[in-house]
Design a protein around this motif. Structure first.
Motif, PDB file in Angstrom:
ATOM      1  N   ALA A 293     -39.424   5.646 -38.527  1.00  0.00           N
ATOM      2  CA  ALA A 293     -40.593   5.143 -39.260  1.00  0.00           C
ATOM      3  C   ALA A 293     -40.170   4.489 -40.567  1.00  0.00           C
ATOM      4  O   ALA A 293     -40.724   3.468 -40.978  1.00  0.00           O
ATOM      5  N   THR A 294     -39.154   5.050 -41.229  1.00  0.00           N
ATOM      6  CA  THR A 294     -38.655   4.474 -42.472  1.00  0.00           C
ATOM      7  C   THR A 294     -37.976   3.135 -42.215  1.00  0.00           C
ATOM      8  O   THR A 294     -38.177   2.158 -42.943  1.00  0.00           O
ATOM      9  N   VAL A 295     -37.153   3.094 -41.162  1.00  0.00           N
ATOM     10  CA  VAL A 295     -36.438   1.865 -40.822  1.00  0.00           C
ATOM     11  C   VAL A 295     -37.419   0.762 -40.462  1.00  0.00           C
ATOM     12  O   VAL A 295     -37.313  -0.370 -40.943  1.00  0.00           O
ATOM     13  N   GLU A 296     -38.392   1.086 -39.617  1.00  0.00           N
ATOM     14  CA  GLU A 296     -39.366   0.087 -39.190  1.00  0.00           C
ATOM     15  C   GLU A 296     -40.257  -0.371 -40.332  1.00  0.00           C
ATOM     16  O   GLU A 296     -40.755  -1.483 -40.329  1.00  0.00           O
ATOM     17  N   GLY A 297     -40.452   0.518 -41.315  1.00  0.00           N
ATOM     18  CA  GLY A 297     -41.307   0.161 -42.435  1.00  0.00           C
ATOM     19  C   GLY A 297     -40.616  -0.699 -43.482  1.00  0.00           C
ATOM     20  O   GLY A 297     -41.239  -1.067 -44.474  1.00  0.00           O
ATOM     21  N   ASP A 298     -39.346  -1.017 -43.249  1.00  0.00           N
ATOM     22  CA  ASP A 298     -38.592  -1.806 -44.219  1.00  0.00           C
ATOM     23  C   ASP A 298     -37.868  -2.941 -43.489  1.00  0.00           C
ATOM     24  O   ASP A 298     -36.654  -2.884 -43.270  1.00  0.00           O
ATOM     25  N   PRO A 299     -38.615  -3.984 -43.083  1.00  0.00           N
ATOM     26  CA  PRO A 299     -38.011  -5.056 -42.290  1.00  0.00           C
ATOM     27  C   PRO A 299     -36.905  -5.814 -43.008  1.00  0.00           C
ATOM     28  O   PRO A 299     -36.118  -6.509 -42.375  1.00  0.00           O
ATOM     29  N   ALA A 300     -36.800  -5.667 -44.321  1.00  0.00           N
ATOM     30  CA  ALA A 300     -35.723  -6.336 -45.052  1.00  0.00           C
ATOM     31  C   ALA A 300     -34.490  -5.455 -45.190  1.00  0.00           C
ATOM     32  O   ALA A 300     -33.470  -5.875 -45.734  1.00  0.00           O
ATOM     33  N   GLY A 301     -34.578  -4.214 -44.694  1.00  0.00           N
ATOM     34  CA  GLY A 301     -33.428  -3.325 -44.730  1.00  0.00           C
ATOM     35  C   GLY A 301     -32.439  -3.670 -43.630  1.00  0.00           C
ATOM     36  O   GLY A 301     -32.648  -4.592 -42.838  1.00  0.00           O
ATOM     37  N   SER A 302     -31.343  -2.933 -43.563  1.00  0.00           N
ATOM     38  CA  SER A 302     -30.340  -3.209 -42.542  1.00  0.00           C
ATOM     39  C   SER A 302     -29.679  -1.929 -42.073  1.00  0.00           C
ATOM     40  O   SER A 302     -29.641  -0.923 -42.791  1.00  0.00           O
ATOM     41  N   ILE A 303     -29.181  -1.971 -40.862  1.00  0.00           N
ATOM     42  CA  ILE A 303     -28.450  -0.862 -40.270  1.00  0.00           C
ATOM     43  C   ILE A 303     -27.032  -1.328 -39.993  1.00  0.00           C
ATOM     44  O   ILE A 303     -26.817  -2.406 -39.419  1.00  0.00           O
ATOM     45  N   ALA A 304     -26.046  -0.526 -40.411  1.00  0.00           N
ATOM     46  CA  ALA A 304     -24.648  -0.802 -40.098  1.00  0.00           C
ATOM     47  C   ALA A 304     -24.025   0.443 -39.491  1.00  0.00           C
ATOM     48  O   ALA A 304     -24.478   1.569 -39.748  1.00  0.00           O
ATOM     49  N   LEU A 305     -22.997   0.252 -38.693  1.00  0.00           N
ATOM     50  CA  LEU A 305     -22.262   1.359 -38.106  1.00  0.00           C
ATOM     51  C   LEU A 305     -20.909   1.457 -38.801  1.00  0.00           C
ATOM     52  O   LEU A 305     -20.144   0.487 -38.835  1.00  0.00           O
ATOM     53  N   GLU A 306     -20.634   2.622 -39.369  1.00  0.00           N
ATOM     54  CA  GLU A 306     -19.352   2.883 -40.014  1.00  0.00           C
ATOM     55  C   GLU A 306     -18.437   3.545 -38.993  1.00  0.00           C
ATOM     56  O   GLU A 306     -18.802   4.561 -38.383  1.00  0.00           O
ATOM     57  N   LEU A 307     -17.272   2.981 -38.791  1.00  0.00           N
ATOM     58  CA  LEU A 307     -16.329   3.465 -37.788  1.00  0.00           C
ATOM     59  C   LEU A 307     -15.075   3.980 -38.467  1.00  0.00           C
ATOM     60  O   LEU A 307     -14.503   3.302 -39.318  1.00  0.00           O
ATOM     61  N   GLY A 308     -14.660   5.190 -38.097  1.00  0.00           N
ATOM     62  CA  GLY A 308     -13.402   5.707 -38.600  1.00  0.00           C
ATOM     63  C   GLY A 308     -13.517   6.922 -39.478  1.00  0.00           C
ATOM     64  O   GLY A 308     -12.511   7.558 -39.776  1.00  0.00           O
ATOM     65  N   CYS A 309     -14.728   7.297 -39.913  1.00  0.00           N
ATOM     66  CA  CYS A 309     -14.930   8.493 -40.724  1.00  0.00           C
ATOM     67  C   CYS A 309     -15.676   9.538 -39.908  1.00  0.00           C
ATOM     68  O   CYS A 309     -16.584   9.196 -39.137  1.00  0.00           O
ATOM     69  N   ALA A 310     -15.326  10.800 -40.090  1.00  0.00           N
ATOM     70  CA  ALA A 310     -15.940  11.880 -39.321  1.00  0.00           C
ATOM     71  C   ALA A 310     -17.458  11.803 -39.407  1.00  0.00           C
ATOM     72  O   ALA A 310     -18.034  11.617 -40.485  1.00  0.00           O
ATOM     73  N   THR A 311     -18.129  11.946 -38.282  1.00  0.00           N
ATOM     74  CA  THR A 311     -19.583  11.849 -38.206  1.00  0.00           C
ATOM     75  C   THR A 311     -20.236  12.927 -39.066  1.00  0.00           C
ATOM     76  O   THR A 311     -19.904  14.111 -38.964  1.00  0.00           O
ATOM     77  N   VAL A 312     -21.167  12.516 -39.913  1.00  0.00           N
ATOM     78  CA  VAL A 312     -21.911  13.438 -40.759  1.00  0.00           C
ATOM     79  C   VAL A 312     -23.055  14.048 -39.948  1.00  0.00           C
ATOM     80  O   VAL A 312     -23.805  13.328 -39.277  1.00  0.00           O
ATOM     81  N   GLY A 313     -23.208  15.386 -39.977  1.00  0.00           N
ATOM     82  CA  GLY A 313     -24.309  16.034 -39.276  1.00  0.00           C
ATOM     83  C   GLY A 313     -23.824  16.964 -38.184  1.00  0.00           C
ATOM     84  O   GLY A 313     -22.634  17.249 -38.037  1.00  0.00           O
ATOM     85  N   ASN A 314     -24.791  17.445 -37.388  1.00  0.00           N
ATOM     86  CA  ASN A 314     -24.498  18.442 -36.354  1.00  0.00           C
ATOM     87  C   ASN A 314     -24.133  17.772 -35.028  1.00  0.00           C
ATOM     88  O   ASN A 314     -24.860  17.848 -34.042  1.00  0.00           O
ATOM     89  N   LEU A 315     -22.990  17.122 -34.998  1.00  0.00           N
ATOM     90  CA  LEU A 315     -22.544  16.413 -33.796  1.00  0.00           C
ATOM     91  C   LEU A 315     -22.264  17.395 -32.666  1.00  0.00           C
ATOM     92  O   LEU A 315     -22.542  17.107 -31.503  1.00  0.00           O
ATOM     93  N   ARG A 316     -21.724  18.540 -32.963  1.00  0.00           N
ATOM     94  CA  ARG A 316     -21.365  19.530 -31.927  1.00  0.00           C
ATOM     95  C   ARG A 316     -22.426  20.605 -31.799  1.00  0.00           C
ATOM     96  O   ARG A 316     -23.085  20.939 -32.744  1.00  0.00           O
TER      97      ARG A 316
END
Length: 343
Positions: free
Chosen positions: A320-343
Motif C-alpha cells: 500500500a505504501t509503494v503503490e501510494g507513492d508512484p514517484a518512488g522506486s524499488i531496487a534490489l540490493e545483491l550481495g548483502c545478507a538478507t535482512v529479516g526472517n528469511l529462515r
C-alpha cells in the motif's frame, strides 16, 4: 529514480557484475544492511494485462439524471469512466483488451474469446474510444459464456506472455440471463480459472457491478478477488467517478508489488540469502524492506517460492505504501545478507 510501476519483464542483470557474496565488489552505504559487498539492480513490476468484458445489455441504456438535470445513460457514464482510465498517462505499463456481451451468437464462448480490441499497451484512448463509438447497448446478459470467453482469452494471453499478470475485469449491471447463465455457474467458471493461478497459468476475475447487484459478490469471491465493486447509479457524474475509482483499486491491488528476480551472469549463481529490497520514497532516503515470510502486520517481502524463487512479492501492508507513492522506486540490493526472517 524509476517508478515502481514499470513495464516489467525479467531483468537482464548481466551488466551488474556482482551476484551473491562477491568480496571484490564495491561496498554500498546508507541502505541499512551494514557494510558489505553489494550492487544494485533497478526493479520493474511485472506487466499487468486486463481483459475487459463489458456489458452492453439493453438495461445499460437506462437513463440517470444529476440533480434533475439532463439525463444520461448508465452506458455513457461507465464508458466515460473507462475511457478516462484507458487514456490516463498514469496507466503506462498496463495493457488492456475489450469485448462486449452479448454477441450476435450470444451463447458462443468463442465469440467472446476474441476481443474487439486486442491486448493493447496503455495509455491508448483511440482504439477503445472507437470501439465504444461503434457499440450500442442492446440485448440480454449471457454472463456465463461471456465470462468463459474472457477467461479463455486471459489464459491465451498468459501463455503468450510468461511472467505477466493477467486478470479478467467483468463489468455488468444485471443478473445473468440467457445461455444457462446463473450466478452459481458463473462462479464455477471464475473458480476454475483462478484455481490454476497458483500454478502460474490462471487468472483472477474482478467484477464491477453497475447498481445494486449484490449477488455478483459470489463471482468475485470464486474468482479470488474478494467481492464485487459496486458502482452507484442515479448520478451520471458520480457513476463515472466511481467506475474509474474501482479500476484504480484493481490496478493498485495487482500491479507494483511483484518483481522478477534478476538473472545471474553466465557462470555465476545468485545467492538468494543475499538479496534485499530497497524502497526509496519520493523525496526520501532509501529504506531496506525486511524479509517477512508470513507477511505480518508490519509488512515486508517474501519469495513466491522459497525453494525455487522466481519473483519477489511485497506484502500487502507495505505494498500500500509503494503503490501510494508512484514517484518512488524499488531496487534490489545483491550481495548483502538478507535482512529479516528469511529462515
Amino acid at each position: 529514480a524509476a517508478s515502481p510501476h514499470g513495464t516489467g519483464g525479467a531483468h537482464d542483470a548481466t551488466t551488474v557484475g556482482v551476484f551473491g557474496n562477491d568480496t571484490d565488489a564495491t561496498a554500498e552505504a546508507g541502505t541499512g544492511t551494514g557494510s558489505c559487498a553489494s550492487s544494485f539492480v533497478q526493479a520493474s513490476a511485472l506487466p499487468l494485462m486486463l481483459v475487459f468484458m463489458f456489458d452492453r445489455s439493453g438495461s445499460m441504456a437506462d437513463l440517470e439524471s444529476t440533480d434533475g438535470g439532463p439525463k444520461e445513460s448508465k452506458w455513457s457514464a461507465c464508458v466515460t469512466g473507462l475511457e478516462a482510465f484507458l487514456g490516463d498517462p498514469s496507466s503506462v505499463g498496463l495493457y488492456a483488451s475489450l469485448q462486449f456481451f452479448m454477441q450476435p451468437d450470444e451463447c458462443d464462448v468463442d465469440a467472446y474469446a476474441t476481443p474487439q480490441v486486442p491486448m493493447t499497451a496503455l495509455p491508448n484512448g483511440t482504439l477503445f474510444n472507437q470501439a465504444f463509438a461503434d457499440t450500442l447497448p442492446d440485448g440480454e446478459t449471457p454472463t456465463v459464456p461471456a465470462l468463459q470467453g474472457a477467461l479463455a482469452f486471459a489464459a491465451e494471453t498468459r501463455a503468450k506472455n510468461p511472467g505477466a499478470k493477467v486478470a479478467a475485469v467483468f463489468v455488468t449491471d444485471g443478473e445473468p440471463n440467457g445461455c444457462d447463465s446463473t450466478i452459481a455457474n458463473a462462479a464455477k467458471a471464475a473458480a476454475a480459472a483462478a484455481g490454476s493461478a497458483d500454478a502460474g497459468g490462471g487468472a483472477p476475475t474482478y467484477v464491477i457491478g453497475i447498481g445494486k447487484v449484490k449477488s455478483l459478490d459470489a463471482i468475485a469471491e470464486a474468482g479470488a478477488t474478494g467481492q464485487a465493486f459496486i458502482v452507484s447509479t442515479g448520478d451520471p457524474r458520480q457513476t463515472a467517478v466511481d467506475f474509474r475509482a474501482a479500476l484504480g483499486t484493481i490496478r493498485g491491488s495487482f500491479l507494483g508489488c511483484s518483481y522478477p528476480i534478476p538473472r545471474a551472469p553466465a557462470g555465476q549463481t545468485l545467492d538468494f540469502g543475499a538479496v534485499n529490497v530497497v524502497f526509496t520514497p519520493s523525496g526520501g532516503v532509501p529504506d531496506t524492506v525486511p524479509y517477512d515470510k508470513d507477511c505480518g502486520a508490519g509488512g515486508g517481502w517474501h519469495y513466491d517460492d522459497p525453494g525455487n524463487p522466481t519473483t519477489i512479492e511485497i506484502c500487502p501492508a507495505r505494498c500500500a505504501t509503494v503503490e501510494g507513492d508512484p514517484a518512488g522506486s524499488i531496487a534490489l540490493e545483491l550481495g548483502c545478507a538478507t535482512v529479516g526472517n528469511l529462515r
